[in-house]
Design an enzyme around this catalytic site. Structure first.
Site, mmCIF file in Angstrom:
data_model
loop_
_atom_site.group_PDB
_atom_site.id
_atom_site.type_symbol
_atom_site.label_atom_id
_atom_site.label_comp_id
_atom_site.label_asym_id
_atom_site.label_seq_id
_atom_site.Cartn_x
_atom_site.Cartn_y
_atom_site.Cartn_z
ATOM 1 N N CYS A 192 0.815 -1.225 0.000
ATOM 2 C CA CYS A 192 0.000 0.000 0.000
ATOM 3 C C CYS A 192 0.847 1.273 0.000
ATOM 4 O O CYS A 192 0.634 2.179 -0.820
ATOM 5 C CB CYS A 192 -0.968 -0.025 1.179
ATOM 6 S SG CYS A 192 -0.192 0.018 2.814
ATOM 7 N N HIS B 256 -2.604 0.980 6.812
ATOM 8 C CA HIS B 256 -2.973 0.937 5.392
ATOM 9 C C HIS B 256 -3.207 2.354 4.882
ATOM 10 O O HIS B 256 -3.566 3.264 5.638
ATOM 11 C CB HIS B 256 -4.226 0.088 5.186
ATOM 12 C CG HIS B 256 -4.478 -0.247 3.745
ATOM 13 N ND1 HIS B 256 -3.712 -1.157 3.050
ATOM 14 C CD2 HIS B 256 -5.404 0.229 2.871
ATOM 15 C CE1 HIS B 256 -4.160 -1.247 1.812
ATOM 16 N NE2 HIS B 256 -5.180 -0.410 1.671
ATOM 17 N N HIS C 272 -5.875 1.727 -4.366
ATOM 18 C CA HIS C 272 -4.950 1.224 -3.346
ATOM 19 C C HIS C 272 -4.515 -0.195 -3.679
ATOM 20 O O HIS C 272 -5.118 -0.875 -4.521
ATOM 21 C CB HIS C 272 -5.591 1.277 -1.948
ATOM 22 C CG HIS C 272 -6.693 0.275 -1.742
ATOM 23 N ND1 HIS C 272 -6.877 -0.404 -0.555
ATOM 24 C CD2 HIS C 272 -7.677 -0.166 -2.568
ATOM 25 C CE1 HIS C 272 -7.919 -1.202 -0.649
ATOM 26 N NE2 HIS C 272 -8.423 -1.080 -1.855
#
Length: 389
Positions: free
Chosen positions: A304, A352, A364
């Site tokens: 990420c 994240h 993402h």
């Protein structure tokens, strides 16, 4: 002659021998059955299998923990690479100092050789062969006997010797730090692998019907997230329409000539950010479909924070490697004030991050086994958002 009495033992009429093996086997069998029955009665009851909902929750939690471990790995890797560069630089400096020290030693050696040829006991020679040069140098009588040039050579030798020792100590300390960083890197890697392995094990135990149920739960979760994203998109559209209306009204008002010019600065700033954000989003969209791989920074796969770092680099902005540092690299913005290009962070542990693209959606790199994709920002609990530039 009277008959002799018989000494034979009378034969049993039952026909069954008391020491028959069949009796022993039967007794053992009965004992075994009794023992097994007792053990079964005393055995602890088997725990019921977890429900699909429990498995989903556990797997999601393991993926989140793996995300945390991935950021720890990224941080350790970054520290290791930085420390390795430091070690390389220090070792280069050690080598340069060694060269200078050898040059100073050769200079002293030339003085010693010259005085040896003249038959004198050279102070420089005594220095070269002394166990403790510093103690010898401290003797005022020796220093008085040295010429100015020789005295300069001795001073230079001492200086180079001290500098070389200092660099050697610095190199040793840097190597220790590098070893510690490498150990942390290995531990973080093992933690990631352990979490992901546990998640795979849970999923592998599901039946076909349970896997179908799990997929249905995921679709329900995604649908709810999309519903929230749609609501945000509608709110953004209303806000934009209101802003357009106000600008149009202001444009239609007669000018009084006393305007202060307010707003030009923010307009320029917004325009600059929009230009950078366009580059970020263009890059991010070309990465859609590439696999998530923990610790990866591209170009064929990403985690990420690796994706967000690479995307903003296209706009000329250098972001840190981890989510924990990226969340500090910019201006905090509220969810209702998000603009395309902003970074959205998730979970309380900030494990994240995604790139906001507008209308409540983001791009993402989700998790192991998934590819870079567009998704609602409401798929996960939002921690906060940052505008990097």
């Amino acid at each position: 002659m009277p008959a002799l009495a018989s000494h034979r033992k009378p034969r049993s009429r039952s026909g069954v021998r008391t020491n028959s093996p069949a009796v022993g086997i039967t007794t053992a069998a009965l004992a075994s059955v009794t023992l097994l029955s007792t053990q079964s009665a005393n055995a602890a009851p088997t725990e019921p299998a977890p429900s699909v909902e429990e498995v989903q929750k556990k797997v999601d939690d393991l993926y989140r923990q793996a995300g945390v471990a991935t950021q720890q790995y990224n941080k350790a890797k970054e520290a290791t690479e930085k420390q390795r560069r430091t070690v390389d630089r220090v070792l280069d400096e050690v080598a340069k100092r060694a060269d200078k020290l050898n040059e100073a030693r050769r200079t002293l050696g030339s003085y010693a050789a010259a005085q040896y040829r003249e038959g004198a006991v050279s102070p420089a020679a005594a220095l070269m062969f002394a166990d403790s040069p510093q103690t010898y140098f401290d003797q005022t009588q020796l220093m008085e006997r040295l010429t100015d040039r020789q005295r300069g050579a001795v001073t230079d030798f001492q200086s180079q010797q001290a500098a070389a020792a200092k660099k050697r100590a610095q190199a040793a300390k840097s190597l220790e730090s590098l070893t510690a960083s490498q150990a942390s890197l290995r531990t973080s890697k093992q933690n990631v692998q352990q979490k992901l392995g546990a998640a795979r094990t849970l999923l592998s135990r599901l039946t076909t019907q349970e896997k179908a149920r799990l997929a249905a739960l995921e679709r329900e979760k995604e649908a709810e997230a999309r519903r929230k994203a749609k609501a945000k998109a509608e709110a953004e559209a209303r806000a934009k329409a209101e802003a357009d209306r106000l600008r149009e009204e202001q444009a239609q008002r007669p000018s009084t000539g006393t305007g202060t010019g307010a707003g030009t600065g923010s307009g320029t700033s917004d325009g600059t950010y929009a230009t950078k954000a366009a580059k970020v989003l263009a890059f991010a969209r070309t990465q859609i479909g590439k696999p998530y791989v923990w610790g990866a920074t591209g170009p064929s796969s990403y985690d990420c924070s690796g994706l967000t770092q690479a995307a903003w680099k296209e706009a000329g902005v250098e972001l840190p490697r981890t989510t924990w540092d990226q969340v500090k690299a910019g201006t905090r913005v509220a969810t209702e004030d998000l603009l395309p290009g902003d970074l959205v962070f998730f979970y309380d542990d900030i494990s994240h991050v995604g790139i906001y693209i507008g209308d409540g959606m983001m791009i993402h790199a989700p998790k192991p086994g998934a590819n870079v994709r567009e998704e609602s920002i409401y798929y996960m609990p939002i921690y906060g958002s940052v505008r990097p530039a």
